[in-house]
Design an enzyme around this catalytic site. Structure first.
Site, PDB file in Angstrom:
ATOM      1  N   GLN A 134       0.838  -1.200   0.000  1.00  0.00           N
ATOM      2  CA  GLN A 134       0.000   0.000   0.000  1.00  0.00           C
ATOM      3  C   GLN A 134       0.870   1.245   0.000  1.00  0.00           C
ATOM      4  O   GLN A 134       1.614   1.499   0.936  1.00  0.00           O
ATOM      5  CB  GLN A 134      -0.889  -0.023   1.247  1.00  0.00           C
ATOM      6  N   GLU A 252     -12.248  -3.908   5.692  1.00  0.00           N
ATOM      7  CA  GLU A 252     -11.927  -4.924   6.695  1.00  0.00           C
ATOM      8  C   GLU A 252     -12.744  -4.746   7.966  1.00  0.00           C
ATOM      9  O   GLU A 252     -12.567  -5.490   8.923  1.00  0.00           O
ATOM     10  CB  GLU A 252     -10.443  -4.872   7.032  1.00  0.00           C
TER      11      GLU A 252
END
Length: 400
Positions: A134, A252
């Site tokens: 990321q 998530e």
């Protein structure tokens, strides 16, 4: 709720418990066999070990748990996914190295990607063939993500990417990176950002691992020097990267803290064992009132965090939008975990001075966890940023 709805919920709960029993048997046998066969013995801190176990899970179909079946997923409800994450942590297996690919990038591609992007990127994540990292944080733009200065200038056929990212987990092992870059330098801070899928093997990409206090180099710096990114690697619309990044951060929700809370409870039991271990004179640390008080507070933390996790899971199952409650859980978990590990090192005494390579496996594991926990109040949004969110969005206080 009608009787029919109640009956359906009871049936689903019974099915989840049957699934839990079967999964527990499989995980206990599979992980024990994997650990025994690893050269030199099990080492959950070793990144090769973690990647190999993750590969094994994917090879046995334990990936894409919430994905649509059309893309190779299982389309499980969040309750079933939660059971998997809880049991996986309970058996002592480590987290993988492609967490970002499975937990963040895949659902983001499913939601925002074109059909061509789904066909290109999802199979590599499902099989764990392609690891993702990321590209968000930068020097001077860590918690203040909107201040990113990495630039992606449009040119025929794509973009020319230049910039510097830091604290990029597993960048030295990743084949791909999703990068938040500024594509309109004249737009307001939260505007003019785009979400790009960057091949880490491209010319001009350079990765420099950062050695951590634990001795590992899980974090990296990533430099982009005139890297060409093709047009079809833009995820979503141009200059809409902030919206996509915020959505990605919510995917998530409901399951993110489950493995961490299971491990918190496991470490709490280890601390209890240490507190009840007598010294050469038959005295135990638990005979000290301050030690008992600290352990009791941590036991309360563990219980409250479990309730917060259940609340977040229930909200996600109802389809509630993510709220500032997640900031409360992040602060609570990270700071309580640091207190837990500080107590563990106090109880270990001189054994803790032997560090992460101590012969005593428990001492080595707890010392490693203590050193790593120093980052937990910084990563995924510092405690200061989380407190600002709580102050503004939950308490209604004015912005500073």
């Amino acid at each position: 709720m009608t009787r029919l709805e109640t009956a359906a919920q009871d049936c689903a709960a019974q099915e989840d418990e049957a699934f839990r029993r079967d999964l527990r048997r499989w995980l206990d046998a599979a992980y024990a066999g994997f650990a025994r066969s690893w050269p030199g013995g099990a080492d959950p801190r070793n990144l090769d070990y973690r990647r190999a176990w993750e590969d094994m899970l994917c090879a046995n179909g334990w990936s894409g748990l919430g994905w649509p079946q059309a893309y190779g997923g299982k389309a499980w409800p969040l309750s079933r996914q939660a059971v998997f994450h809880e049991e996986h942590a309970r058996c002592g297996a480590p987290l993988g190295v492609n967490l970002i690919g499975h937990g963040i990038l895949a659902p983001t591609v499913l939601h925002f990607g074109t059909e061509a992007q789904k066909q290109r990127f999802l199979p590599g994540i499902l099989t764990n063939r392609e690891v993702w990292c990321q590209g968000y944080s930068e020097p001077g733009a860590g918690s203040d993500l909107a201040a990113v200065r990495t630039r992606a200038q449009a040119e025929p056929g794509g973009f020319r990417l230049n910039g510097h990212k830091i604290w990029t987990s597993f960048a030295d092992r990743a084949q791909w990176c999703f990068v938040l870059a500024r594509t309109d330098p004249d737009a307001p801070r939260h505007k003019g950002l785009s979400f790009l899928l960057v091949d880490m093997r491209s010319a001009g990409v350079r990765v420099e691992p950062i050695r951590q206090i634990t001795g590992e180099a899980e974090f990296c710096e990533v430099f982009f020097d005139d890297v060409f990114v093709p047009q079809d690697a833009l995820l979503g619309e141009l200059n809409q990267g902030w919206r996509i990044a915020m959505a990605a951060a919510s995917f998530e929700r409901g399951t993110y803290f489950i493995p961490r809370l299971v491990r918190f409870a496991q470490e709490l039991r280890q601390v209890r064992e240490l507190a009840l271990q007598p010294d050469a004179h038959g005295r135990t640390p638990a005979s000290s009132a301050p030690v008992r008080h600290r352990w009791a507070r941590l036991a309360a933390d563990s219980h409250v965090l479990a309730l917060k996790s259940q609340r977040a899971l229930a909200g996600a199952m109802r389809g509630d939008p993510p709220g500032p409650e997640g900031s409360s859980t992040k602060i609570h978990w990270s700071e309580a975990h640091q207190r837990l590990l500080e107590l563990s090192l106090q109880l270990l005494g001189e054994d803790a001075s032997l560090g992460v390579d101590a012969a005593d496996a428990r001492a080595a594991q707890l010392t490693h966890a203590y050193l790593w926990s120093r980052a937990e109040t910084i990563l995924a949004g510092t405690s200061e940023i989380q407190r600002n969110i709580i102050a503004e969005q939950m308490l209604g206080l004015p912005k500073a």
